[in-house]
Scaffold this active site. Structure first.
Site, mmCIF file in Angstrom:
data_model
loop_
_atom_site.group_PDB
_atom_site.id
_atom_site.type_symbol
_atom_site.label_atom_id
_atom_site.label_comp_id
_atom_site.label_asym_id
_atom_site.label_seq_id
_atom_site.Cartn_x
_atom_site.Cartn_y
_atom_site.Cartn_z
ATOM 1 N N GLU A 77 -12.569 -106.171 -50.021
ATOM 2 C CA GLU A 77 -11.940 -106.676 -48.787
ATOM 3 C C GLU A 77 -12.957 -107.315 -47.842
ATOM 4 O O GLU A 77 -12.642 -108.262 -47.134
ATOM 5 C CB GLU A 77 -11.117 -105.593 -48.083
ATOM 6 C CG GLU A 77 -11.911 -104.447 -47.524
ATOM 7 C CD GLU A 77 -11.102 -103.173 -47.320
ATOM 8 O OE1 GLU A 77 -9.948 -103.108 -47.761
ATOM 9 O OE2 GLU A 77 -11.649 -102.228 -46.722
ATOM 10 N N GLU A 119 -8.476 -130.196 -46.857
ATOM 11 C CA GLU A 119 -9.504 -130.198 -47.894
ATOM 12 C C GLU A 119 -10.141 -128.814 -48.084
ATOM 13 O O GLU A 119 -10.788 -128.548 -49.088
ATOM 14 C CB GLU A 119 -10.577 -131.235 -47.502
ATOM 15 C CG GLU A 119 -11.219 -131.966 -48.630
ATOM 16 C CD GLU A 119 -10.247 -132.555 -49.648
ATOM 17 O OE1 GLU A 119 -10.214 -132.025 -50.767
ATOM 18 O OE2 GLU A 119 -9.526 -133.528 -49.340
ATOM 19 N N HIS A 129 -6.280 -94.319 -51.442
ATOM 20 C CA HIS A 129 -7.633 -94.797 -51.191
ATOM 21 C C HIS A 129 -8.570 -93.607 -51.420
ATOM 22 O O HIS A 129 -8.216 -92.475 -51.087
ATOM 23 C CB HIS A 129 -7.723 -95.258 -49.732
ATOM 24 C CG HIS A 129 -8.830 -96.220 -49.435
ATOM 25 N ND1 HIS A 129 -9.680 -96.713 -50.391
ATOM 26 C CD2 HIS A 129 -9.230 -96.778 -48.269
ATOM 27 C CE1 HIS A 129 -10.536 -97.550 -49.823
ATOM 28 N NE2 HIS A 129 -10.294 -97.598 -48.543
ATOM 29 N N ASP A 174 -6.622 -94.597 -42.349
ATOM 30 C CA ASP A 174 -7.742 -93.746 -42.761
ATOM 31 C C ASP A 174 -8.312 -92.958 -41.576
ATOM 32 O O ASP A 174 -8.731 -91.808 -41.722
ATOM 33 C CB ASP A 174 -8.815 -94.591 -43.460
ATOM 34 C CG ASP A 174 -8.285 -95.150 -44.779
ATOM 35 O OD1 ASP A 174 -7.790 -94.375 -45.606
ATOM 36 O OD2 ASP A 174 -8.338 -96.384 -44.969
ATOM 37 N N ALA A 175 -8.325 -93.569 -40.380
ATOM 38 C CA ALA A 175 -8.836 -92.858 -39.191
ATOM 39 C C ALA A 175 -7.883 -91.727 -38.798
ATOM 40 O O ALA A 175 -8.327 -90.609 -38.479
ATOM 41 C CB ALA A 175 -9.017 -93.842 -38.048
ATOM 42 N N TYR A 219 4.370 -94.303 -42.031
ATOM 43 C CA TYR A 219 5.253 -95.422 -42.353
ATOM 44 C C TYR A 219 4.667 -96.694 -41.756
ATOM 45 O O TYR A 219 5.271 -97.371 -40.931
ATOM 46 C CB TYR A 219 6.673 -95.133 -41.820
ATOM 47 C CG TYR A 219 7.762 -95.776 -42.631
ATOM 48 C CD1 TYR A 219 8.085 -95.294 -43.893
ATOM 49 C CD2 TYR A 219 8.450 -96.886 -42.145
ATOM 50 C CE1 TYR A 219 9.077 -95.893 -44.653
ATOM 51 C CE2 TYR A 219 9.447 -97.492 -42.904
ATOM 52 C CZ TYR A 219 9.756 -96.984 -44.160
ATOM 53 O OH TYR A 219 10.734 -97.580 -44.929
ATOM 54 N N GLY A 220 3.391 -96.972 -42.165
ATOM 55 C CA GLY A 220 2.696 -98.149 -41.648
ATOM 56 C C GLY A 220 2.917 -99.339 -42.557
ATOM 57 O O GLY A 220 3.921 -100.045 -42.448
#
Ligand SMILES: NC(=O)c1ccc[n+]([C@@H]2O[C@H](COP(=O)([O-])OP(=O)(O)OC[C@H]3O[C@@H](n4cnc5c(N)ncnc54)[C@H](OP(=O)(O)O)[C@@H]3O)[C@@H](O)[C@H]2O)c1
Length: 348
Positions: A212, A244, A124, A100-101, A38-39
């Site tokens: 990414e 700018e 993923h 993923d880790a 639940y991240g």
């Protein structure tokens, strides 16, 4: 699937017209979808599926902020919110949405719960593609597929609530039941995707890691920093340099690009800007293309995955990441940004 023309190239994609929500709900009506983690993606996907009428439970380790967040979002301990192992045994579709880790660390526990006929769902292609480094090798008698929303879980939820959808890719890695593809598309509709385009696990991960590190985050910050530094070193104030470089882009131009495309934006700015932008976009492309080639090759060779796994598996990885993030946060450009954002007028 709908055959559409993408700039002269035909592609088949899935929209809600070919695959309505009702069909997705019906197809998955006997499944228990266990969202593990639940991240960031976990909340977005689980809440959207719950609101779409799917049978969803959440698996999250207890004692941290994520568990508390799940409770605050309405998941009920013992009914729809469980510790990881319990959710893994109850679920028939296991949505593996840990970082993923952490997916590498928890894999033996997940694997032990993957009995024949279950589905293993990813967002993923990382764990499967880099199996030599992750050790994630699913048993042959389960379905394995992915739906990868092209954006943050936060945006996935926000857009769903607004009645919109984030586009997602989908891919089947293993079809043990003969129904993997259908289930995968149904999950894609359920999590609140806009349209769905097909890929495979390898192409998903190589494009995602490139994106990414490239235009979505790495390259854009690099280009912002380069222009900001040149303006500042030539005597422009932080306000002038920031407006700018960033503010005008995010506040004025990108919303127009999103609505109408860069071609329209070019055609609808001053002829002075048009002349300059038409003259300079190719030199920028030519200067950065070798960096993109280098990046893509580093992704392709597995080097980027290896760096990510090694660095994010160290016990103090969060502290180290925080140090580097602080450098960005404390840079003059983003401090100036914070001040500029605070000065945006609020109109009711
Ligand atoms: N971020 C995105 O928006 C995004 C977009 C597209 C695809 N994806 C993919 O979606 C998947 C999930 O990504 P995410 O960004 O949502 O992940 P994340 O926020 O980094 O995931 C954190 C989750 O993993 C748990 N966790 C971390 N270490 C753990 C451990 N050692 N043991 C048990 N649980 C552990 C956390 O629990 P605690 O809070 O208790 O640590 C939390 O539930 C990944 O495959 C990612 O590549 C993400």
């Amino acid at each position: 699937m709908a055959k559409l023309n993408f700039g002269g190239v035909e592609e088949e994609v899935v929209t809600r017209e070919e695959f309505p929500l009702e069909q997705a709900r019906e197809l998955l009506s006997t499944e228990t979808i266990a969202v593990i983690g639940y991240g960031v993606q976990g909340p977005g996907q689980s809440l959207n599926m719950r609101d779409n009428g799917f049978n969803v439970i959440v698996g999250q380790r207890k004692g941290g902020k994520s568990w508390d967040k799940a409770v605050a979002d309405g998941w009920v301990p013992g009914e729809t919110l469980f510790e990881l192992e319990e959710a893994l045994s109850k679920g028939t579709i296991i949505c593996y949405l840990l970082s993923d880790a952490a997916q590498i660390e928890l894999w033996p526990t997940v694997k032990a719960n993957l009995i024949a006929g279950k589905s293993l769902y990813f967002s993923h292609g990382f764990g499967i593609t880099y199996k030599d480094q992750t050790g994630i090798i699913p048993p042959a008698d389960i379905d394995v597929y992915l739906v990868a929303p092209k954006g943050s879980g936060t945006s996935l939820r926000r857009m769903f609530v607004e009645g919109k959808g984030l586009n997602s890719s989908f891919a089947v890695f293993q079809d043990a039941t003969g129904k993997a593809r259908e289930k995968c598309i149904a999950m894609g509709i359920g999590v609140g995707s806009g349209y769905l385009f097909e890929t495979d696990f390898y192409r998903e991960v190589t494009s995602d890691l490139t994106g990414e590190r490239g235009t979505l985050m790495g390259a854009i910050q690099g280009i912002f920093a380069a222009q900001y530094e040149v303006l500042r070193s030539n005597g422009h104030t932080p306000s002038e340099a920031f407006n700018e470089t960033v503010e005008e882009l995010t506040q004025s131009l990108m919303p127009l690009v999103s609505e109408n495309g860069m071609d329209w934006m070019y055609a609808n700015c001053s002829t002075t800007a048009q002349r300059g932008a038409l003259d300079w976009w190719k030199p920028f492309r030519d200067a950065t293309k070798p960096v993109f080639e280098k990046l893509y090759n580093s992704v392709k060779s597995g080097e980027q995955a290896s760096i990510s796994i090694t660095r994010n598996s160290q016990p103090d990885y969060r502290v180290k990441l925080e140090e580097e993030l602080a450098e960005l946060r404390e840079s003059e450009m983003w401090q100036a940004g914070s001040t500029v954002r605070g000065l945006r007028p609020e109109r009711n």
